[in-house]
Enzyme design. Structure first.
Site, short mmCIF file in Angstrom:
data_model
loop_
_atom_site.label_atom_id
_atom_site.label_comp_id
_atom_site.label_asym_id
_atom_site.label_seq_id
_atom_site.Cartn_x
_atom_site.Cartn_y
_atom_site.Cartn_z
N HIS A 82 0.85 -1.19 0.00
CA HIS A 82 0.00 0.00 0.00
C HIS A 82 0.88 1.24 0.00
O HIS A 82 1.91 1.27 0.68
CB HIS A 82 -0.89 0.02 1.25
N ARG A 168 -16.40 11.14 7.39
CA ARG A 168 -15.21 11.88 7.87
C ARG A 168 -14.93 13.08 6.98
O ARG A 168 -14.56 14.15 7.47
CB ARG A 168 -13.99 10.93 7.88
N SER A 183 -8.79 2.75 8.52
CA SER A 183 -9.28 2.82 7.15
C SER A 183 -8.34 2.08 6.20
O SER A 183 -8.77 1.23 5.40
CB SER A 183 -9.41 4.29 6.74
N1 URA Z 1 -6.24 6.52 2.80
C1 URA Z 1 -7.26 5.75 3.21
O1 URA Z 1 -7.56 4.72 2.62
N2 URA Z 1 -7.95 6.12 4.30
C2 URA Z 1 -7.65 7.25 4.99
O2 URA Z 1 -8.31 7.53 5.97
C3 URA Z 1 -6.61 8.06 4.54
C4 URA Z 1 -5.91 7.65 3.44
#
Ligand code: URA
Ligand code: CA
Length: 436
Positions: A82, A168, A183
């Site tokens: 990621h 959010r 998240s």
């Molecule tokens: N990337 C995400 O997937 N979630 C977040 O809250 C911030 C960045």
């Protein structure tokens, strides 16, 4: 259990239990708890925070709010990478086939571009015919047979994150560490990988610009991954200037293909090998770090990774001939050179300005519904520490729609600072954060 009591508990800085978090997430995803109560809860979390254990529980509960992928029967060790998002960050396009060539299992779920950073789905979709809307069976079938596939995130996975993220965004609670971590990690956990590497960018083009913030995020992501039984590490890497030389969808596919042929920019190749090495170590195939790096480098130079890329493109309906004929990729109608205003050494090349300029040309989205132009973007001919000669190009714009050309041009010009003194290129891999 009553939602209002749990909001009060978090408001007063107490810890929520697994049952309580489960109740809240189930209730919200199931439509039983309204937005206004979850908004208050999010704001309480924003101010009160969550410790690692509580964040790990939230992550786990969110991951289980939808479909979980089971990769345990796959032949190779299942891995995932990621990135917190960068400008010209072409690493996934190289890493997916590279890791598969190393015998690992790569079932990659990815997203589209938003803001000034690109998305892997958009980049690969610039290959004529390439499909990312694979059914679950098709996706897992390809992974099982060939070791790799790339698909768009689907609505049935981690619905809790999709709902919470939207809320959010409109309640000013995006930049809360436990909410960011849960998240990101809920999606990785639901994706079924056992080994995870996170590329946490730092610098002007990154989501978190200061090293200290990037370090906190990296440490929190690793801690939560460890809590949930994953092998995980993070590299904090430079995003003060763009990665590689190309920024833009089809341009980055070209750069990825060059890298898969062993002819890519050194920073991109180095980063791919460094990120990949973390995962090769987790798989147990190789136990020495520098050996893992060199093994991956050899797979880029002997066509093994390129062959996996061709296989992935074929599997997903794309034209594999692109690797031999880059002219099959979308090509901009016009190239505009940006000339160095003076001779000297590039001292700074602001990644954020380059990302924004590429967006202005149509490479990215300002809102979710914008349509991108795969052909356009920016080539940075000169990067930090390199010499520029007055009147020679430092960058090239690839343009189709001339509407924003002048604005993009001045942004790119302003992104460059050219000075007299020699400077060193910024260190690419700033820190490594491991779980032990
Ligand atoms: N990337 C995400 O997937 N979630 C977040 O809250 C911030 C960045
Ligand atoms: Ca690039």
């Amino acid at each position: 259990m009553k939602t209002v009591d749990l909001i009060r508990k978090k408001r007063d800085g107490e810890k929520l239990s697994r049952d309580e978090i489960q109740f809240l997430i189930d209730g919200y995803v199931g439509g039983k708890i309204p937005d206004y109560q979850v908004s208050a809860l999010l704001m309480s979390i924003y101010f009160r925070g969550m410790d690692d254990q509580e964040t790990a529980i939230l992550t786990d509960v969110m991951a289980h709010s939808g479909t979980m992928l089971d990769l345990s029967k796959m032949k190779g060790f299942p891995v995932d990478k990621h990135s917190t998002g960068g400008v010209g960050d072409t690493t996934s396009l190289v890493l997916i086939p590279l890791l598969a060539a190393a015998g690992l299992t790569v079932a990659k779920l990815s997203g589209r571009s938003l803001g000034h950073t690109g998305g892997t789905i958009d980049k690969l979709e610039s290959i004529p015919g390439f499909r990312t809307d694979l059914s679950r069976e098709e996706f897992l079938g390809l992974v099982e047979r060939t070791g790799l596939a790339l698909a768009d995130h689907t609505a049935d996975m981690v619905p809790a994150d999709r709902l919470l993220y939207e809320l959010r965004n409109v309640t000013s609670t995006v930049d809360s560490l436990p909410l960011i971590v849960s998240s990101i990690m809920s999606k990785k956990i639901a994706g079924g990988a056992r080994g995870i590497v996170i590329d946490v960018k730092t610098g002007s083009g990154a989501f978190l610009k200061k090293l200290e913030e990037s370090r906190h995020l990296a440490q929190a992501l690793v801690a939560i991954g460890v809590h949930l039984g994953r092998k995980i590490s993070a590299l904090i890497t430079d995003m003060s200037q763009p990665l590689g030389r190309m920024v833009g969808n089809a341009l980055e596919v070209r750069e990825a293909i060059a890298t898969l042929k062993g002819n890519g920019p050194k920073d991109l190749e180095d980063l791919c090998c460094a990120l990949g090495a973390e995962l090769v170590l987790f798989s147990g195939e190789i136990s020495d770090h520098s050996q893992a790096v060199e093994h991956l480098r050899s797979l880029l130079h002997d066509d093994s990774a390129l062959k996996k890329f061709v296989q992935m493109v074929e599997n997903q309906g794309g034209n594999p001939a692109v690797v031999d004929d880059l002219g099959l990729l979308p090509t901009a109608s016009k190239k505009v050179q940006i000339m160095a205003p003076r001779s000297g050494v590039v001292r700074d090349l602001d990644a954020l300005s380059i990302g924004r300029a590429a967006n202005l040309l149509g490479a990215g989205r300002f809102t979710k519904d914008d349509v991108i132009d795969p052909a356009v973007g920016i080539e940075v001919v000169r990067k930090v520490s390199e010499h520029a000669d007055k009147g020679e190009p430092v960058a090239i714009l690839y343009v189709n729609n001339q509407a924003n050309e002048e604005q993009a041009k001045s942004m790119v010009l302003q992104a460059y600072t050219i000075a007299d003194k020699e400077v060193n290129a910024p260190k690419l891999i700033v820190e490594r954060v491991t779980g032990d």
